[in-house]
Each structure stands twice: as C-alpha cells, then as structure tokens.
Design an enzyme around this catalytic site. Structure first.
Site, PDB file in Angstrom:
ATOM      1  N   ARG A 268       0.851  -1.185   0.000  1.00 35.20           N
ATOM      2  CA  ARG A 268       0.000   0.000   0.000  1.00 35.20           C
ATOM      3  C   ARG A 268       0.891   1.241   0.000  1.00 35.20           C
ATOM      4  NH1 ARG A 268      -3.054  -3.270  -1.159  1.00 35.20           N
ATOM      5  NH2 ARG A 268      -5.178  -3.686  -0.428  1.00 35.20           N
ATOM      6  N   GLU A 297      -4.702   7.109  -5.650  1.00 37.76           N
ATOM      7  CA  GLU A 297      -4.887   6.298  -6.858  1.00 37.76           C
ATOM      8  C   GLU A 297      -6.276   6.527  -7.431  1.00 37.76           C
ATOM      9  OE1 GLU A 297      -4.138   2.228  -5.848  1.00 37.76           O
ATOM     10  OE2 GLU A 297      -2.144   2.622  -5.060  1.00 37.76           O
ATOM     11  N   HIS A 323      -1.180  -0.282  -9.788  1.00 37.65           N
ATOM     12  CA  HIS A 323      -1.806  -1.167  -8.803  1.00 37.65           C
ATOM     13  C   HIS A 323      -2.345  -2.430  -9.491  1.00 37.65           C
ATOM     14  CE1 HIS A 323      -3.758  -1.156  -4.569  1.00 37.65           C
ATOM     15  NE2 HIS A 323      -3.356  -2.360  -4.911  1.00 37.65           N
ATOM     16  N   GLY A 325      -1.054  -5.571  -8.821  1.00 32.89           N
ATOM     17  CA  GLY A 325      -0.656  -6.759  -8.089  1.00 32.89           C
ATOM     18  C   GLY A 325      -1.729  -7.833  -8.010  1.00 32.89           C
TER      19      GLY A 325
END
Length: 357
Positions: A268, A297, A323, A325
């Site tokens: 994060r 974001e 982002h 992942g």
C-alpha cells in the site's frame, strides 16, 4: 415494481459487464462507472468533487466496488440514503467504514479467490512483486524503451544471486516472496516488523523451504529496522496498512539504503511517506524503485511520479505499474461472479457469502 438500481464501480478492464448484463432487466437496472473519482475523504478532494461523487452514487440501492478503488468513509455513507447493499471484493476492505455501514443496517459482502485456497489475489501479488524486482534489477523497462526509440543497451544489469533481500513484513506474501527470491535466486533473506521474533522468522523460513527441520538451509534472519535498510540490496514491503503502519518507512530509513539498492512496494502506498521517497529518488540516492501502489490512486495527471525523466540527470530509475498486483483475469472473473451471486442471494432474502457486516 421498479427494478433495483445497481452501480458497478471501477471495473477498469470491463470484466464485470457481461456478468451483470445477464441479470433479468425487469429486476435489476445496472449502470457501469469504469472511471474512479478522487477519494471522498482525501484532503485534496474539493467540495465540488465530493458533491460529484455523491451525485454519481446517491440514486443506487446496490453498489459493487472493486477493492479500495472507491473508499466509503462515514461522511459519504451518510449522504447515500438509498444504499441498501454494498458488495466489495476480497475478505477485507479497509476503505469501508464498516461501523457506519453496520449502524445503517447495510449488509456488506466480499468475494474470495477460490482458485487459490481463499487467498485474496496473493499468488498474483507475489508474482507481480517478483516481476518488479527482476525488471528493476535487469533494467527491463529502460532497455525496452531504448530499443523502441532507436537505441540499444542502457546501463548494466545487476545479479540477485548472493545479494540480500530485506522484507518489511513477513506474513503470507513476504514468505512467498522469500520462497522465490531466496530459493530460486539464492538471495540471503532478512526481515523486520514490529513484532517479528527469530522464532517466527524460522517458522516462515520452514514454510518457504529455506530452513530444514534439522536447522539446515539459509533460513530468514530477523533483524532490526536500521540493519535491514543498511544491509538489503532489495527492500520489499509486505505489511497491512493500519494506523500503526502508516508512514512506517520514511526519509531516515530510505537514506540508510545502499546507493545500489532497489526499493519495491506492492503493498500500500501510505506505508511510505511519499514525499520522502520522491525526494530520495530525485536525488538519486538509491539505484531504483519499483512501485505498484501510491498515496492517491489513480495518480493525478500532474503527479510528480508521472515523468519520463526518471533515470536521467542523477535521478534514480523508477518503474511504475498502476496497482496491478491483484489484477489477474481469473481472480477478477471469480470475484465478479461472486458479486452477482451475492446480489441474487440478497434479492431473494438469502444469506450472503463472505459477509463482512
């Protein structure tokens, strides 16, 4: 009877649309909002933008959100009088004020990655983390750009074998990364978190196949925070964001790192004091950073991160992904299947699966 108004938020890849469009239109009136608005509670979000968020969400009885892309703080929940059900993904979403939702009697249900033993995209996140480490060490993005732009090789790559991997956090994800980079690439592994003991590090090493029952193998060494940042050639973050861990990595930690080190964050953004990290990278104090997560974001267009000047003029190299992942097709596909399943359960008055409140 009017159909139930449903909004599907923040589906960047459009995976949800065929699933929700297959619902009976006489029962469900579904709208899609693929673009995320700035977070309602962020200090930089204007009153006008907050009103825009409310105007988007207020008509709907059911909101289907993807992870933390649209946060739901108490102030926003209070402005949504029609909300009757909130569907998210994963089995935890810290961007939801569950107390405020519970006080309103609004049920919340998540969705789990059944293909990977109930984990929340952990396999995907592990793979993405390792990919970022390798890409940063091998200069993949810079070399790709050079070839496409008419150039050829850039800077030499660095080998990971025999180097030190520093894990900030040694839970499921940290252990999985240790298994790959320690086992397959021969990296020495050290780890730190506030409550980490050598006994727990030994158990993680056994789980990762790095420490045999008789004590043989490289293992994972629990170290102090300063020692980790001084010793590691790669620092990778694997902590859950909480009040205690917010800003756990700051300028002092980053300035302890070797000038040849690589910093990786797939957990994060707010775990790191972002301005401190930007300053360290703009000064070129470490070799590179590879980041999948950020304070805000999606990144604003005027963000300091959004420049092609990284790696030039004395700056560190920086590899950025949006982002990604957990953004794996099979995982998202399964999550949206479960959202539709829970929507139908709720409409029939049945118990929700993966109920959060």
């Amino acid at each position: 009877m009017a159909p139930i108004k449903v909004a599907v938020l923040d589906d960047y890849q459009g995976i949800s649309e065929p699933k929700f469009r297959a619902l009976d239109p006489a029962k469900f009136d579904v709208s899609f909002f693929p673009n995320t608005l700035p977070p309602y509670h962020h200090p930089g979000t204007s009153h006008e933008t907050r009103d825009q968020i409310v105007a988007r969400l207020e008509p709907f009885e059911v909101l289907c959100t993807m992870r933390e892309r649209t946060p739901f703080p108490a102030d926003l929940i209070a402005r949504l009088p029609n909300l009757r059900l909130l569907l998210t993904t994963g089995n935890r979403n810290l961007a939801l004020d569950l107390d405020a939702l519970r006080a309103r009697g609004i049920p919340v249900a998540g969705a789990v990655d059944r293909a990977h033993a109930g984990s929340v995209g952990s396999v995907s996140t592990t793979e993405h983390c390792v990919a970022l480490v390798l890409a940063a060490a091998r200069n993949v993005a810079q070399d790709d750009l050079a070839v496409k732009s008419g150039g050829w090789q850039t800077a030499p790559a660095v080998s990971l074998r025999g180097k030190t991997l520093g894990l900030v956090g040694l839970g499921r994800l940290g252990t999985a990364v240790a298994r790959i980079l320690g086992g397959a690439f021969g990296m020495r592994v050290v780890a730190w978190s506030e409550n980490l003991t050598q006994e727990r590090a030994d158990q993680a090493a056994r789980d990762a196949g790095l420490l045999a029952a008789d004590g043989g193998g490289a293992g994972i060494r629990a170290v102090g925070k300063d020692e980790l940042f001084r010793a590691a050639d790669v620092v990778s973050l694997h902590l859950v964001l909480s009040d205690r861990t917010r800003g756990v990595v700051a300028r002092r930690d980053l300035e302890l790192m070797k000038p040849t080190a690589i910093f990786v964050n797939t957990s994060r953004g707010p775990l790191v004091v972002e301005e401190d990290l930007l300053d360290v990278l703009e000064q070129g104090r470490i070799r590179a950073a590879a980041l999948d997560v950020f304070d805000l974001e999606p990144l604003p267009l005027d963000s300091r991160w959004r420049t092609t000047k990284w790696g030039e003029g004395g700056r560190s190299r920086v590899l950025l992904t949006p982002h990604m992942g957990y953004v794996e097709e099979s995982t998202l596909d399964a999550w949206y299947d479960q959202q539709v399943e829970n929507l139908l359960r709720w409409e029939k008055g049945e118990e929700l699966s993966v109920k959060l409140c």
